[in-house]
Design a protein around this motif. Structure first.
Motif, PDB file in Angstrom:
ATOM      1  N   ILE A 231       5.952   3.728   8.142  1.00 42.45           N
ATOM      2  CA  ILE A 231       5.356   2.398   8.104  1.00 42.45           C
ATOM      3  C   ILE A 231       4.357   2.189   9.243  1.00 42.45           C
ATOM      4  N   LEU A 232       4.575   2.827  10.402  1.00 44.23           N
ATOM      5  CA  LEU A 232       3.627   2.665  11.508  1.00 44.23           C
ATOM      6  C   LEU A 232       2.264   3.221  11.120  1.00 44.23           C
ATOM      7  N   THR A 233       2.244   4.392  10.487  1.00 41.53           N
ATOM      8  CA  THR A 233       0.977   4.971  10.038  1.00 41.53           C
ATOM      9  C   THR A 233       0.311   4.064   9.014  1.00 41.53           C
ATOM     10  N   VAL A 234       1.102   3.507   8.104  1.00 43.49           N
ATOM     11  CA  VAL A 234       0.559   2.586   7.095  1.00 43.49           C
ATOM     12  C   VAL A 234      -0.098   1.391   7.772  1.00 43.49           C
ATOM     13  N   LYS A 235       0.574   0.829   8.776  1.00 44.97           N
ATOM     14  CA  LYS A 235       0.034  -0.335   9.473  1.00 44.97           C
ATOM     15  C   LYS A 235      -1.208   0.020  10.286  1.00 44.97           C
ATOM     16  N   LEU A 236      -1.151   1.153  11.007  1.00 50.02           N
ATOM     17  CA  LEU A 236      -2.268   1.526  11.879  1.00 50.02           C
ATOM     18  C   LEU A 236      -3.552   1.759  11.097  1.00 50.02           C
ATOM     19  N   PHE A 237      -3.423   2.304   9.899  1.00 48.97           N
ATOM     20  CA  PHE A 237      -4.612   2.604   9.103  1.00 48.97           C
ATOM     21  C   PHE A 237      -4.899   1.535   8.053  1.00 48.97           C
ATOM     22  N   ALA A 238      -4.109   0.441   8.090  1.00 47.99           N
ATOM     23  CA  ALA A 238      -4.321  -0.674   7.162  1.00 47.99           C
ATOM     24  C   ALA A 238      -4.397  -0.183   5.718  1.00 47.99           C
ATOM     25  N   ARG A 239      -3.366   0.597   5.328  1.00 46.24           N
ATOM     26  CA  ARG A 239      -3.392   1.224   4.005  1.00 46.24           C
ATOM     27  C   ARG A 239      -2.286   0.686   3.090  1.00 46.24           C
ATOM     28  N   ALA A 240      -1.906  -0.577   3.284  1.00 43.27           N
ATOM     29  CA  ALA A 240      -0.854  -1.150   2.433  1.00 43.27           C
ATOM     30  C   ALA A 240      -1.249  -1.096   0.959  1.00 43.27           C
ATOM     31  N   ALA A 241      -2.535  -1.348   0.672  1.00 48.11           N
ATOM     32  CA  ALA A 241      -2.991  -1.330  -0.722  1.00 48.11           C
ATOM     33  C   ALA A 241      -2.856   0.061  -1.324  1.00 48.11           C
ATOM     34  N   ASP A 242      -3.124   1.095  -0.526  1.00 44.01           N
ATOM     35  CA  ASP A 242      -2.980   2.463  -1.028  1.00 44.01           C
ATOM     36  C   ASP A 242      -1.510   2.800  -1.278  1.00 44.01           C
ATOM     37  N   GLU A 243      -0.636   2.299  -0.396  1.00 47.13           N
ATOM     38  CA  GLU A 243       0.787   2.512  -0.619  1.00 47.13           C
ATOM     39  C   GLU A 243       1.255   1.758  -1.866  1.00 47.13           C
ATOM     40  N   ASP A 244       0.666   0.574  -2.098  1.00 45.02           N
ATOM     41  CA  ASP A 244       0.960  -0.148  -3.343  1.00 45.02           C
ATOM     42  C   ASP A 244       0.637   0.719  -4.554  1.00 45.02           C
ATOM     43  N   ALA A 245      -0.521   1.342  -4.522  1.00 50.09           N
ATOM     44  CA  ALA A 245      -0.940   2.186  -5.648  1.00 50.09           C
ATOM     45  C   ALA A 245      -0.030   3.407  -5.779  1.00 50.09           C
ATOM     46  N   PHE A 246       0.360   3.975  -4.630  1.00 47.45           N
ATOM     47  CA  PHE A 246       1.238   5.154  -4.615  1.00 47.45           C
ATOM     48  C   PHE A 246       2.577   4.829  -5.275  1.00 47.45           C
ATOM     49  N   VAL A 247       3.140   3.660  -4.931  1.00 50.89           N
ATOM     50  CA  VAL A 247       4.424   3.253  -5.493  1.00 50.89           C
ATOM     51  C   VAL A 247       4.244   2.727  -6.922  1.00 50.89           C
ATOM     52  N   ARG A 248       3.117   2.009  -7.183  1.00 52.63           N
ATOM     53  CA  ARG A 248       2.881   1.468  -8.517  1.00 52.63           C
ATOM     54  C   ARG A 248       2.839   2.578  -9.559  1.00 52.63           C
ATOM     55  N   ASP A 249       2.191   3.694  -9.227  1.00 52.86           N
ATOM     56  CA  ASP A 249       2.132   4.815 -10.169  1.00 52.86           C
ATOM     57  C   ASP A 249       3.538   5.291 -10.535  1.00 52.86           C
ATOM     58  N   ALA A 250       4.412   5.370  -9.521  1.00 48.10           N
ATOM     59  CA  ALA A 250       5.780   5.817  -9.788  1.00 48.10           C
ATOM     60  C   ALA A 250       6.545   4.795 -10.620  1.00 48.10           C
ATOM     61  N   ILE A 251       6.339   3.509 -10.325  1.00 47.38           N
ATOM     62  CA  ILE A 251       7.004   2.461 -11.117  1.00 47.38           C
ATOM     63  C   ILE A 251       6.520   2.489 -12.565  1.00 47.38           C
ATOM     64  N   ASP A 252       5.208   2.683 -12.756  1.00 46.42           N
ATOM     65  CA  ASP A 252       4.667   2.748 -14.122  1.00 46.42           C
ATOM     66  C   ASP A 252       5.250   3.945 -14.881  1.00 46.42           C
ATOM     67  N   GLU A 253       5.362   5.090 -14.207  1.00 47.98           N
ATOM     68  CA  GLU A 253       5.945   6.266 -14.857  1.00 47.98           C
ATOM     69  C   GLU A 253       7.414   6.021 -15.192  1.00 47.98           C
ATOM     70  N   HIS A 254       8.123   5.361 -14.273  1.00 48.69           N
ATOM     71  CA  HIS A 254       9.529   5.046 -14.524  1.00 48.69           C
ATOM     72  C   HIS A 254       9.662   4.064 -15.687  1.00 48.69           C
ATOM     73  N   THR A 255       8.766   3.078 -15.735  1.00 44.53           N
ATOM     74  CA  THR A 255       8.789   2.096 -16.830  1.00 44.53           C
ATOM     75  C   THR A 255       8.544   2.768 -18.169  1.00 44.53           C
ATOM     76  N   ASP A 256       7.536   3.660 -18.226  1.00 45.00           N
ATOM     77  CA  ASP A 256       7.241   4.381 -19.469  1.00 45.00           C
ATOM     78  C   ASP A 256       8.442   5.207 -19.919  1.00 45.00           C
ATOM     79  N   ALA A 257       9.096   5.870 -18.952  1.00 42.47           N
ATOM     80  CA  ALA A 257      10.264   6.688 -19.295  1.00 42.47           C
ATOM     81  C   ALA A 257      11.409   5.821 -19.799  1.00 42.47           C
ATOM     82  N   MET A 258      11.613   4.666 -19.158  1.00 46.24           N
ATOM     83  CA  MET A 258      12.680   3.764 -19.595  1.00 46.24           C
ATOM     84  C   MET A 258      12.400   3.206 -20.989  1.00 46.24           C
ATOM     85  N   ARG A 259      11.138   2.873 -21.253  1.00 42.35           N
ATOM     86  CA  ARG A 259      10.795   2.338 -22.577  1.00 42.35           C
ATOM     87  C   ARG A 259      11.016   3.383 -23.663  1.00 42.35           C
TER      88      ARG A 259
END
Length: 626
Positions: A231-259
């Protein structure tokens, strides 16, 4: 009373059995065989419950037959014992069987068996090589270790119950109906045939989609934990949006698999419901037709229709159970990807304990490349070390010097047996470390790394990690020698714990880099090992604290074999001998003064760091330090 049953299975009492072998059935059997009596008891209880449930429609039909063939005055006189027997089964035998099953599942299997699997999985995984953990998310590994136990338990318990209900209830229903009139078995035979075809088609697809869901869940957990851990690296580089995308991709894949899984589940349950409705209607119509034709009595109708209805309910329960079973099997199969893995770099069967008499170290014709570590051909990655020959005498203090990528840390990692060399060997006091247990090897080596990581525990526990049986007084003494005592006394964590009881946060995040390094030094001082490895041990310290620590390190190094790595050459200039590495080879060796006189690689590095002018380091009139 329940505590007595809970004590029958202590999940961490015994040393874990050998690691599981390949294959899903063998993986299950590895754990089931360790609780054989419990498994048999669970199986027998499940069978008894299925038999007792099968009796209920029979009892209903029997009561209807008795009522239709007796008057109120003669019913209890002629059939009293029969009625009392049925009441005894329903009031005593059936409840006791259910209580026994509940105790087995809730008091023994759920907490004990689940955590036994977790404990053994952790015991196996934590002994994997360093490379194993480098190649995966820590969060994904942890998720697999934790989820596999409950998933294996649930699939086992549900499979026992479902198998019994299908076999016992189905066969009993056929026998009972056949005794009444063979025609009444026809709807049931057709239903069982369709049920078998349905399971044959749906089960493999449910299994595959459940495994995919579990894989995506583990991946999602790994990504989220990775974001939080860094989280320190995320904060220092102001990359919360990129982490959102990183996790969103996994959530979307999980959602597709669940469906995909739930689509199959919906089709499965819908098909079963239509089959069940057809069974009830056809059974009722056939029974009424046979009764109207005078072929069966009213008691037979009262038996056949409840049998069909109960089979309908049981089939629905079995359908839900089958879905849950294969969801859990998918979780187990996903867990096997981290658990059912042969241990990398295990100790050889005849491995001995290391005996250190002086601490002499010898590297003989040592070759190494990371391509071998990745199970690739050696040509893919260039060799890191080329034929290293080096003798370090007992008690000698040696410094490793060289540019980044020269092979300094790799040499130390090979000494610690984190990797196997491609060729050559390493000896400590004449003992080849390839034939030594890795734990005994590392017990005799104390190391302070540049990237100091502490456990999310108290300061006391972190320092005591160096020697578990150390007293509080010895811990304080080690902290004082590491110039850590004063700042430790001023610590307070978020739960109000102070001083040595204060917790340091994940990887020691609550402390500064210098504080972490001083705690790590205290841990090494307490360990008091005969071989000391310092990898940039003072890099995070300011000059004043480094001066204090250096005095303690000099005392600590006395009488020990020392290997020190430092880019800041002033910190190792006082070593007995310096070994200069470049491109995986030893290019120079000697004392600080000798190497300066040779005016080679070391002298060039020294001049750059000490402010000497080096024309090769000039760019646009400005001297660049390394």
């Amino acid at each position: 009373m329940l505590r007595r049953f809970e004590a029958l299975l202590d999940p961490t009492a015994d040393a874990p059995a050998p690691p599981p072998t390949a294959g899903l059935v063998r993986f299950y059997w590895h754990y089931i065989r360790q609780v054989g009596r419990l498994t048999v008891a669970l199986f027998v209880c499940g069978g008894l419950i299925a038999v007792l449930d099968t009796m209920i429609p029979t009892f209903i039909g029997r009561v209807v037959s008795l009522i239709s063939s007796h008057t109120p005055q003669t019913l209890f006189r002629d059939a009293g014992w029969s009625l009392m027997g049925m009441a005894f089964v329903l009031l005593v035998i059936r409840p006791l069987t259910f209580v026994a099953h509940a105790i087995l599942v809730n008091q023994i299997v759920n907490p004990g068996f689940s955590n036994m699997i977790r404990w053994q999985n952790h015991w196996h995984v934590v002994r994997q090589s360093w490379t194993f953990f480098q190649n995966d998310f820590a969060g994904r590994i942890a998720n697999r270790v934790l989820q596999t136990g409950p998933a294996l338990r649930e699939s086992l318990v549900m499979a026992f119950d479902a198998a019994w209900y299908i076999l016992v209830y189905g066969s009993s229903a056929l026998v009972l109906l056949g005794r009444l009139d063979w025609r009444l078995t026809l709807p049931l035979v057709v239903w069982f045939g369709l049920y078998a075809v349905m399971l044959r088609w749906f089960v493999p697809r449910l299994r595959d989609r459940s495994r995919r869901v579990s894989e995506m869940r583990s991946s999602l957990t790994g990504r989220i934990v990775d974001s939080y851990t860094n989280i320190l690296t995320v904060k220092l580089f102001a990359r919360a949006a990129d982490e959102d995308a990183f996790v969103r991709d996994a959530i979307d894949e999980h959602t597709d698999a669940m469906r995909a899984q739930t689509r199959m589940t919906t089709a499965y349950t819908s098909t079963l419901m239509m089959m069940n409705a057809s069974l009830i209607v056809s059974m009722a119509a056939l029974a009424l037709w046979q009764w109207s034709a005078g072929r069966i009595a009213i008691g037979a109708v009262a038996t056949a229709i409840p049998l069909a209805w109960q089979l309908n309910n049981i089939a629905g329960w079995v359908a839900r159970s089958v879905t849950a079973i294969f969801e859990n099997i998918g979780t187990v199969q996903d867990g096997m990807r981290s658990i059912d893995v042969p241990r990398q770099m295990p100790d050889p069967p005849e491995a001995a304990e290391l005996r250190v008499t002086g601490g002499g170290i010898r590297f003989e014709a040592l070759h190494f490349d990371y391509g071998r570590v990745r199970n690739l051909v050696s040509e893919v990655a260039p060799a890191v070390l080329h034929g290293i020959d080096l003798d370090i005498a007992p008690g000698e203090r040696v410094g490793l010097v060289g540019p980044s990528g020269a092979g300094k840390s790799t040499l130390v990692n090979l000494l610690l047996h984190f990797f196997d060399p491609a060729a050559g060997r390493i000896l400590i006091d004449g003992q080849d470390i390839a034939g030594i247990t890795q734990e005994s090897l590392r017990r005799h080596i104390a190391m302070v790394t540049q990237d100091t990581s502490l456990l999310h525990r108290s300061i006391r526990e972190n320092i005591r990690y160096g020697r578990p049986n150390a007293s509080d007084a010895e811990i304080v003494a080690a902290a004082k020698r590491a110039a850590a005592h004063e700042f430790i006394l001023g610590l307070e964590d978020w739960h109000g714990r102070r001083g040595y009881d204060a917790h340091v946060g994940e990887r020691g995040v609550k402390l500064s880099g210098g504080q972490r390094q001083r705690v790590a030094l205290a841990r090494v001082i307490l360990k008091n090992a005969p071989i000391l490895v310092l990898d940039e041990a003072t890099s995070a310290l300011d000059s004043e604290v480094e001066a204090v620590i250096q005095e303690q390190l000099d005392a600590l190094m006395e009488g020990r074999t020392v290997i020190a790595i430092a880019h800041r050459l002033s910190t190792i200039a006082r070593m007995d001998r310096l070994i200069v590495l470049d491109a995986g080879r030893i290019v120079e060796t000697g004392s600080h003064a000798e190497l300066l006189r040779r005016n080679g690689v070391y002298a060039r590095l020294w001049r750059r760091q000490s402010g000497g002018f080096d024309p090769a380091a000039v760019r646009n009139g400005v001297e660049i330090a390394e």
